[in-house]
Design a protein around this motif. Structure first.
Motif, mmCIF file in Angstrom:
data_model
loop_
_atom_site.group_PDB
_atom_site.id
_atom_site.type_symbol
_atom_site.label_atom_id
_atom_site.label_comp_id
_atom_site.label_asym_id
_atom_site.label_seq_id
_atom_site.Cartn_x
_atom_site.Cartn_y
_atom_site.Cartn_z
ATOM 1 N N GLN A 68 33.387 43.835 43.717
ATOM 2 C CA GLN A 68 33.375 44.203 42.305
ATOM 3 C C GLN A 68 33.168 45.707 42.121
ATOM 4 O O GLN A 68 32.857 46.172 41.027
ATOM 5 C CB GLN A 68 32.278 43.430 41.578
ATOM 6 N N GLY A 72 39.064 50.957 43.616
ATOM 7 C CA GLY A 72 40.007 50.002 44.188
ATOM 8 C C GLY A 72 40.086 50.052 45.702
ATOM 9 O O GLY A 72 40.219 49.022 46.361
ATOM 10 N N ARG A 75 37.178 48.125 47.052
ATOM 11 C CA ARG A 75 37.371 46.673 46.909
ATOM 12 C C ARG A 75 38.324 46.159 47.979
ATOM 13 O O ARG A 75 38.080 45.115 48.604
ATOM 14 C CB ARG A 75 37.913 46.328 45.513
ATOM 15 N N LEU A 97 40.151 38.609 43.095
ATOM 16 C CA LEU A 97 40.922 39.816 43.386
ATOM 17 C C LEU A 97 42.429 39.572 43.390
ATOM 18 O O LEU A 97 43.207 40.531 43.398
ATOM 19 C CB LEU A 97 40.498 40.412 44.728
ATOM 20 N N ASP A 100 43.571 41.427 40.564
ATOM 21 C CA ASP A 100 43.141 42.823 40.471
ATOM 22 C C ASP A 100 44.263 43.694 39.912
ATOM 23 O O ASP A 100 45.440 43.365 40.039
ATOM 24 C CB ASP A 100 42.728 43.333 41.855
ATOM 25 N N VAL A 105 44.849 45.892 46.507
ATOM 26 C CA VAL A 105 43.660 45.042 46.478
ATOM 27 C C VAL A 105 44.081 43.578 46.504
ATOM 28 O O VAL A 105 43.498 42.760 47.228
ATOM 29 C CB VAL A 105 42.796 45.329 45.232
ATOM 30 N N GLN A 106 45.110 43.237 45.734
ATOM 31 C CA GLN A 106 45.632 41.871 45.753
ATOM 32 C C GLN A 106 46.070 41.491 47.165
ATOM 33 O O GLN A 106 45.767 40.397 47.651
ATOM 34 C CB GLN A 106 46.823 41.755 44.801
#
Length: 204
Positions: A68, A72, A75, A97, A100, A105-106
């Motif tokens: 969180q 980015g 994360r 995520l 996201d 990040v995904q």
């Protein structure tokens, strides 16, 4: 180590300083977890990378909190570290995520959940597959390809009719990774798709 992190404030020296952390011995890396709450995002990212690479299980909770993080890159790195730790505790955070704002990040979340390989996340994934957001359906399709579940396979086969080309491509790629010949029939159907890109993937 405090002197090393202090150098991160000097932008022209940040990269070599971060790289130097790679030389820390795995059995000496545990103490770095305290730096995951550092004010400098470069520090948090570098430490998360080292802790994941060294598979420091004691840092699991702190890394989950970093999912969180406001940054980015942090994360993304935390997700990758948790994937290396095979952290089942991180499942809900990683699932979040998938939505996201940043694609890297995904992608990190997809890779991490795939590495963890816990099929208990299927219920959440299948529920979210009806999302109106095409990018989320695409991400879930890619992740479903990591599981051998019949439910995952049936969902992917149905999703070959998705209205979005990017989703159908992801589905074909996911089905292509299925074990044995279980996905042969839907892939043959994908070979008649209106989009040449989808047909090409199915043929491969």
């Amino acid at each position: 180590i405090k002197k090393i992190f202090a150098l991160l404030k000097e932008e022209d020296r940040a990269d070599p300083v971060v790289q130097s952390l790679a030389y820390i011995e795995p059995d000496q890396a545990g103490f770095l977890a305290a730096y995951l709450s550092n004010d400098n995002a470069l520090v948090r990212q570098a430490v998360a990378e080292v802790l994941g690479a060294c598979r420091i299980a004691a840092a699991e909770d702190a890394l989950i909190r970093l999912l969180q993080d406001e940054n980015g890159h942090v994360r993304s790195t935390a997700a990758g570290a948790l994937g290396r730790l095979r952290s089942r505790k991180a499942r809900s955070g990683l699932l979040a995520l998938l939505q996201d704002e940043y694609e890297n990040v995904q992608e990190a979340a997809i890779q991490a959940l795939g590495a963890i390989g816990d099929e208990s996340v299927l219920d959440s994934l299948l529920q979210d597959f009806s999302s109106h957001e095409a990018y989320l359906r695409r991400n879930i399709a890619r992740l479903l390809g990591r599981f051998s579940s019949q439910r995952a396979y049936e969902t992917l086969a149905f999703a070959l009719k998705d209205e979005e080309q990017a989703v159908r491509k992801a589905v074909v790629q996911a089905l292509g990774s299925a074990a044995g010949g279980i996905a042969l029939r839907p892939l043959l159907l994908a070979g008649t798709d209106d989009d040449p890109g989808v047909r090409m993937l199915a043929a491969e």
